[in-house]
Design a protein around this motif. Structure first.
Motif, PDB file in Angstrom:
ATOM      1  N   VAL A  98      -4.995 -59.132  26.764  1.00 26.74           N
ATOM      2  CA  VAL A  98      -6.146 -58.220  26.811  1.00 26.74           C
ATOM      3  C   VAL A  98      -6.929 -58.292  25.497  1.00 26.74           C
ATOM      4  CG1 VAL A  98      -6.810 -55.778  26.874  1.00 26.74           C
ATOM      5  CG2 VAL A  98      -5.159 -56.668  28.537  1.00 26.74           C
ATOM      6  N   ALA A  99      -6.227 -58.297  24.362  1.00 30.29           N
ATOM      7  CA  ALA A  99      -6.901 -58.386  23.063  1.00 30.29           C
ATOM      8  C   ALA A  99      -7.613 -59.722  22.911  1.00 30.29           C
ATOM      9  CB  ALA A  99      -5.889 -58.197  21.937  1.00 30.29           C
ATOM     10  N   GLY A 100      -6.988 -60.800  23.364  1.00 31.14           N
ATOM     11  CA  GLY A 100      -7.640 -62.101  23.297  1.00 31.14           C
ATOM     12  C   GLY A 100      -8.919 -62.128  24.110  1.00 31.14           C
ATOM     13  N   ASN A 101      -8.870 -61.599  25.322  1.00 28.55           N
ATOM     14  CA  ASN A 101     -10.065 -61.563  26.163  1.00 28.55           C
ATOM     15  C   ASN A 101     -11.150 -60.682  25.557  1.00 28.55           C
ATOM     16  OD1 ASN A 101      -8.723 -63.222  27.943  1.00 28.55           O
ATOM     17  ND2 ASN A 101      -8.361 -61.640  29.482  1.00 28.55           N
ATOM     18  N   ALA A 102     -10.750 -59.550  24.990  1.00 25.02           N
ATOM     19  CA  ALA A 102     -11.729 -58.621  24.421  1.00 25.02           C
ATOM     20  C   ALA A 102     -12.446 -59.215  23.217  1.00 25.02           C
ATOM     21  CB  ALA A 102     -11.033 -57.316  24.024  1.00 25.02           C
ATOM     22  N   ASN A 103     -11.774 -60.147  22.530  1.00 23.20           N
ATOM     23  CA  ASN A 103     -12.347 -60.718  21.310  1.00 23.20           C
ATOM     24  C   ASN A 103     -12.669 -62.204  21.446  1.00 23.20           C
ATOM     25  OD1 ASN A 103     -12.087 -58.427  19.205  1.00 23.20           O
ATOM     26  ND2 ASN A 103     -10.095 -58.442  20.237  1.00 23.20           N
ATOM     27  N   PRO A 158       3.231 -46.404  21.446  1.00 24.03           N
ATOM     28  CA  PRO A 158       2.253 -45.379  21.824  1.00 24.03           C
ATOM     29  C   PRO A 158       1.419 -44.860  20.658  1.00 24.03           C
ATOM     30  CG  PRO A 158       4.512 -44.544  22.012  1.00 24.03           C
ATOM     31  CD  PRO A 158       4.612 -46.018  21.828  1.00 24.03           C
ATOM     32  N   ARG A 159       1.939 -44.903  19.443  1.00 25.22           N
ATOM     33  CA  ARG A 159       1.191 -44.414  18.288  1.00 25.22           C
ATOM     34  C   ARG A 159       0.446 -45.525  17.554  1.00 25.22           C
ATOM     35  NH1 ARG A 159       4.721 -40.437  14.586  1.00 25.22           N
ATOM     36  NH2 ARG A 159       2.732 -40.526  13.441  1.00 25.22           N
ATOM     37  N   LEU A 160       0.767 -46.781  17.834  1.00 24.24           N
ATOM     38  CA  LEU A 160       0.204 -47.883  17.056  1.00 24.24           C
ATOM     39  C   LEU A 160      -0.663 -48.833  17.873  1.00 24.24           C
ATOM     40  CD1 LEU A 160       3.385 -48.745  14.937  1.00 24.24           C
ATOM     41  CD2 LEU A 160       1.359 -47.454  14.190  1.00 24.24           C
ATOM     42  N   SER A 161      -0.598 -48.754  19.184  1.00 26.56           N
ATOM     43  CA  SER A 161      -1.345 -49.700  20.012  1.00 26.56           C
ATOM     44  C   SER A 161      -2.855 -49.579  19.794  1.00 26.56           C
ATOM     45  CB  SER A 161      -1.009 -49.509  21.487  1.00 26.56           C
ATOM     46  OG  SER A 161      -1.317 -48.183  21.911  1.00 26.56           O
ATOM     47  N   GLY A 162      -3.321 -48.357  19.496  1.00 24.86           N
ATOM     48  CA  GLY A 162      -4.745 -48.183  19.214  1.00 24.86           C
ATOM     49  C   GLY A 162      -5.164 -48.916  17.958  1.00 24.86           C
ATOM     50  N   LEU A 163      -4.295 -48.909  16.932  1.00 23.50           N
ATOM     51  CA  LEU A 163      -4.583 -49.655  15.704  1.00 23.50           C
ATOM     52  C   LEU A 163      -4.612 -51.150  15.978  1.00 23.50           C
ATOM     53  CD1 LEU A 163      -2.517 -47.816  12.943  1.00 23.50           C
ATOM     54  CD2 LEU A 163      -5.007 -47.984  13.113  1.00 23.50           C
ATOM     55  N   PHE A 164      -3.732 -51.614  16.870  1.00 18.78           N
ATOM     56  CA  PHE A 164      -3.745 -53.027  17.225  1.00 18.78           C
ATOM     57  C   PHE A 164      -5.097 -53.417  17.797  1.00 18.78           C
ATOM     58  CE2 PHE A 164      -3.001 -56.038  20.848  1.00 18.78           C
ATOM     59  CZ  PHE A 164      -2.892 -57.188  20.075  1.00 18.78           C
ATOM     60  N   ALA A 165      -5.591 -52.670  18.753  1.00 18.07           N
ATOM     61  CA  ALA A 165      -6.881 -52.981  19.359  1.00 18.07           C
ATOM     62  C   ALA A 165      -8.008 -52.905  18.326  1.00 18.07           C
ATOM     63  CB  ALA A 165      -7.155 -52.033  20.523  1.00 18.07           C
ATOM     64  N   GLU A 166      -7.945 -51.879  17.474  1.00 18.00           N
ATOM     65  CA  GLU A 166      -9.001 -51.694  16.470  1.00 18.00           C
ATOM     66  C   GLU A 166      -9.045 -52.849  15.484  1.00 18.00           C
ATOM     67  OE1 GLU A 166     -10.109 -48.597  12.800  1.00 18.00           O
ATOM     68  OE2 GLU A 166      -8.474 -48.127  14.199  1.00 18.00           O
ATOM     69  N   TYR A 167      -7.879 -53.238  14.958  1.00 14.93           N
ATOM     70  CA  TYR A 167      -7.867 -54.264  13.920  1.00 14.93           C
ATOM     71  C   TYR A 167      -7.928 -55.675  14.496  1.00 14.93           C
ATOM     72  CZ  TYR A 167      -7.633 -51.034  10.113  1.00 14.93           C
ATOM     73  OH  TYR A 167      -7.964 -50.072   9.189  1.00 14.93           O
ATOM     74  N   THR A 213      -3.162 -75.593   5.566  1.00 14.47           N
ATOM     75  CA  THR A 213      -2.789 -74.246   5.995  1.00 14.47           C
ATOM     76  C   THR A 213      -2.450 -73.351   4.815  1.00 14.47           C
ATOM     77  OG1 THR A 213      -0.498 -74.991   6.283  1.00 14.47           O
ATOM     78  CG2 THR A 213      -1.852 -74.891   8.248  1.00 14.47           C
ATOM     79  N   SER A 214      -2.609 -72.078   5.034  1.00 12.73           N
ATOM     80  CA  SER A 214      -2.081 -71.027   4.172  1.00 12.73           C
ATOM     81  C   SER A 214      -1.382 -70.017   5.067  1.00 12.73           C
ATOM     82  CB  SER A 214      -3.195 -70.319   3.389  1.00 12.73           C
ATOM     83  OG  SER A 214      -3.907 -71.221   2.570  1.00 12.73           O
ATOM     84  N   SER A 215      -0.335 -69.398   4.548  1.00 11.73           N
ATOM     85  CA  SER A 215       0.368 -68.364   5.293  1.00 11.73           C
ATOM     86  C   SER A 215       0.405 -67.111   4.435  1.00 11.73           C
ATOM     87  CB  SER A 215       1.799 -68.823   5.631  1.00 11.73           C
ATOM     88  OG  SER A 215       2.463 -67.860   6.424  1.00 11.73           O
ATOM     89  N   VAL A 216      -0.189 -66.041   4.945  1.00 14.29           N
ATOM     90  CA  VAL A 216      -0.248 -64.770   4.223  1.00 14.29           C
ATOM     91  C   VAL A 216       0.557 -63.756   5.018  1.00 14.29           C
ATOM     92  CG1 VAL A 216      -1.738 -63.008   3.244  1.00 14.29           C
ATOM     93  CG2 VAL A 216      -2.540 -65.370   3.366  1.00 14.29           C
ATOM     94  N   THR A 217       1.735 -63.412   4.524  1.00 13.17           N
ATOM     95  CA  THR A 217       2.634 -62.529   5.269  1.00 13.17           C
ATOM     96  C   THR A 217       3.083 -61.358   4.405  1.00 13.17           C
ATOM     97  OG1 THR A 217       4.568 -63.855   4.640  1.00 13.17           O
ATOM     98  CG2 THR A 217       3.484 -64.417   6.712  1.00 13.17           C
ATOM     99  N   ILE A 218       3.247 -60.215   5.049  1.00 15.06           N
ATOM    100  CA  ILE A 218       3.766 -59.006   4.411  1.00 15.06           C
ATOM    101  C   ILE A 218       4.918 -58.513   5.268  1.00 15.06           C
ATOM    102  CG2 ILE A 218       3.252 -56.679   3.599  1.00 15.06           C
ATOM    103  CD1 ILE A 218       0.264 -57.456   3.636  1.00 15.06           C
ATOM    104  N   SER A 219       6.055 -58.289   4.662  1.00 18.48           N
ATOM    105  CA  SER A 219       7.238 -57.894   5.420  1.00 18.48           C
ATOM    106  C   SER A 219       6.981 -56.627   6.226  1.00 18.48           C
ATOM    107  CB  SER A 219       8.418 -57.672   4.462  1.00 18.48           C
ATOM    108  OG  SER A 219       9.563 -57.271   5.161  1.00 18.48           O
ATOM    109  N   GLY A 220       7.256 -56.704   7.524  1.00 20.09           N
ATOM    110  CA  GLY A 220       7.111 -55.541   8.395  1.00 20.09           C
ATOM    111  C   GLY A 220       5.695 -55.145   8.714  1.00 20.09           C
ATOM    112  N   SER A 221       4.723 -55.981   8.375  1.00 15.43           N
ATOM    113  CA  SER A 221       3.328 -55.548   8.435  1.00 15.43           C
ATOM    114  C   SER A 221       2.751 -55.582   9.837  1.00 15.43           C
ATOM    115  CB  SER A 221       2.465 -56.431   7.531  1.00 15.43           C
ATOM    116  OG  SER A 221       2.361 -57.736   8.062  1.00 15.43           O
ATOM    117  N   GLY A 222       1.779 -54.704  10.028  1.00 17.25           N
ATOM    118  CA  GLY A 222       0.896 -54.753  11.171  1.00 17.25           C
ATOM    119  C   GLY A 222      -0.437 -55.324  10.741  1.00 17.25           C
ATOM    120  N   LEU A 223      -1.323 -55.547  11.689  1.00 17.84           N
ATOM    121  CA  LEU A 223      -2.632 -56.099  11.339  1.00 17.84           C
ATOM    122  C   LEU A 223      -3.405 -55.188  10.398  1.00 17.84           C
ATOM    123  CD1 LEU A 223      -3.893 -57.633  14.718  1.00 17.84           C
ATOM    124  CD2 LEU A 223      -3.233 -58.857  12.642  1.00 17.84           C
ATOM    125  N   ASN A 224      -3.189 -53.885  10.516  1.00 20.35           N
ATOM    126  CA  ASN A 224      -3.953 -52.953   9.675  1.00 20.35           C
ATOM    127  C   ASN A 224      -3.512 -52.970   8.224  1.00 20.35           C
ATOM    128  OD1 ASN A 224      -1.533 -51.691  10.744  1.00 20.35           O
ATOM    129  ND2 ASN A 224      -2.243 -49.785   9.801  1.00 20.35           N
TER     130      ASN A 224
END
Length: 264
Positions: A170-175, A122-131, A63-74
């Motif tokens: 929903v994201a799991g099903n979409a991808n 409401p401002r970030l959910s679109g980025l979640f779906a995109e990334y 395994t490898s773990s790549v983490t950034i404090s406070g990060s989102g997928l984008n």
């Protein structure tokens, strides 16, 4: 009574992907934030469960773990995590010697988590779906399977459980990706043992018990095996560890519904 208490804290949408296929994964990259790296990193606890699981064991899990404090997928450049001769080009053995690795295939799965509010903000959910889509495509292009890690509600915002469960499902099903229902495991544990604190003082990050529950849920989801009886307890007392193992397995079975049967 218990089922009534837990049932509302779930996804309305049912997951379409319920396992990773016939072959158990042998390597993984965790892509996320501080929810992963708290308590000496969740991936280490998963690895200890793998190592101490009863036969048939999953030897050689990398395994490898790549983490950034406070990060989102984008925030993550997932393409760069698969570049040759970079991640996993060397590692450390149990005697703290450096081992140089030759990897024909870097990772078989990529476990990804967005920031704790991003999938439902409401401002970030679109980025979640995109990334979620973009990173899933990148992961597959490198021969790995995407997996989403469903994070948990804040201690003082339990309504987040159902919202996050729905967004990740929903994201799991979409991808076409497996979703690890850690957030639902937190809700179940809290409903059954409200005195067991799964959080640190900020009410967001996991206590050791919270990390252990997330790790047990991850193990159960990835391998389709119960963590009950696993000898890795992370220093928790035996009763607490056993309760969290049972909770993880019950959550995984409930979330996926009918899936391959497996003993511990």
């Amino acid at each position: 009574m218990l089922a009534l208490a837990i049932a509302p804290a779930g996804a309305q949408t049912r997951p379409q992907v319920r396992d990773l296929g016939a072959e158990a994964p042998r390597s993984a990259i965790y892509i996320g934030n501080s929810f992963f790296y708290y308590n000496n990193s969740m991936h280490g606890h998963v690895n200890s469960m793998i190592r101490l699981a009863p036969p048939p064991a999953h030897a050689g899990f990398a395994t490898s773990s790549v983490t950034i404090s406070g990060s989102g997928l984008n925030w993550h450049d997932v393409e760069s995590y698969f570049r040759p001769n970079a991640l996993r080009s060397y590692s450390f053995d149990r005697q703290n010697n450096i081992v140089f690795n030759t990897n024909d295939r870097l990772y078989e799965i990529a476990i990804m988590m967005d920031c704790s509010q991003c999938p439902i903000h409401p401002r970030l959910s679109g980025l979640f779906a995109e990334y979620a889509r973009k990173h899933s495509e990148t992961v597959r292009r490198h021969g790995a399977q995407p997996v989403f890690f469903m994070s948990w509600a804040y201690a003082d915002k339990p309504e987040m459980t159902q919202q996050l469960a729905e967004a990740y499902t929903v994201a799991g099903n979409a991808n076409n990706a497996l979703v690890i229902p850690a957030g639902l495991a937190f809700a179940r544990a809290i409903a059954e043992r409200p005195a067991l604190n799964l959080y640190v003082a900020d009410k967001r990050h996991p206590s050791l018990a919270g990390t252990y529950l997330a790790a047990a849920t991850t193990y159960a989801a990835l391998f389709g095996r119960s963590p009950e009886g696993n000898r890795h307890t992370a220093g928790l007392d035996a009763d607490t560890a056993a309760f969290l193992q049972r909770t993880a397995w019950a959550t995984v079975r409930d979330y996926y519904g009918e899936r391959r049967a497996a003993a511990n």
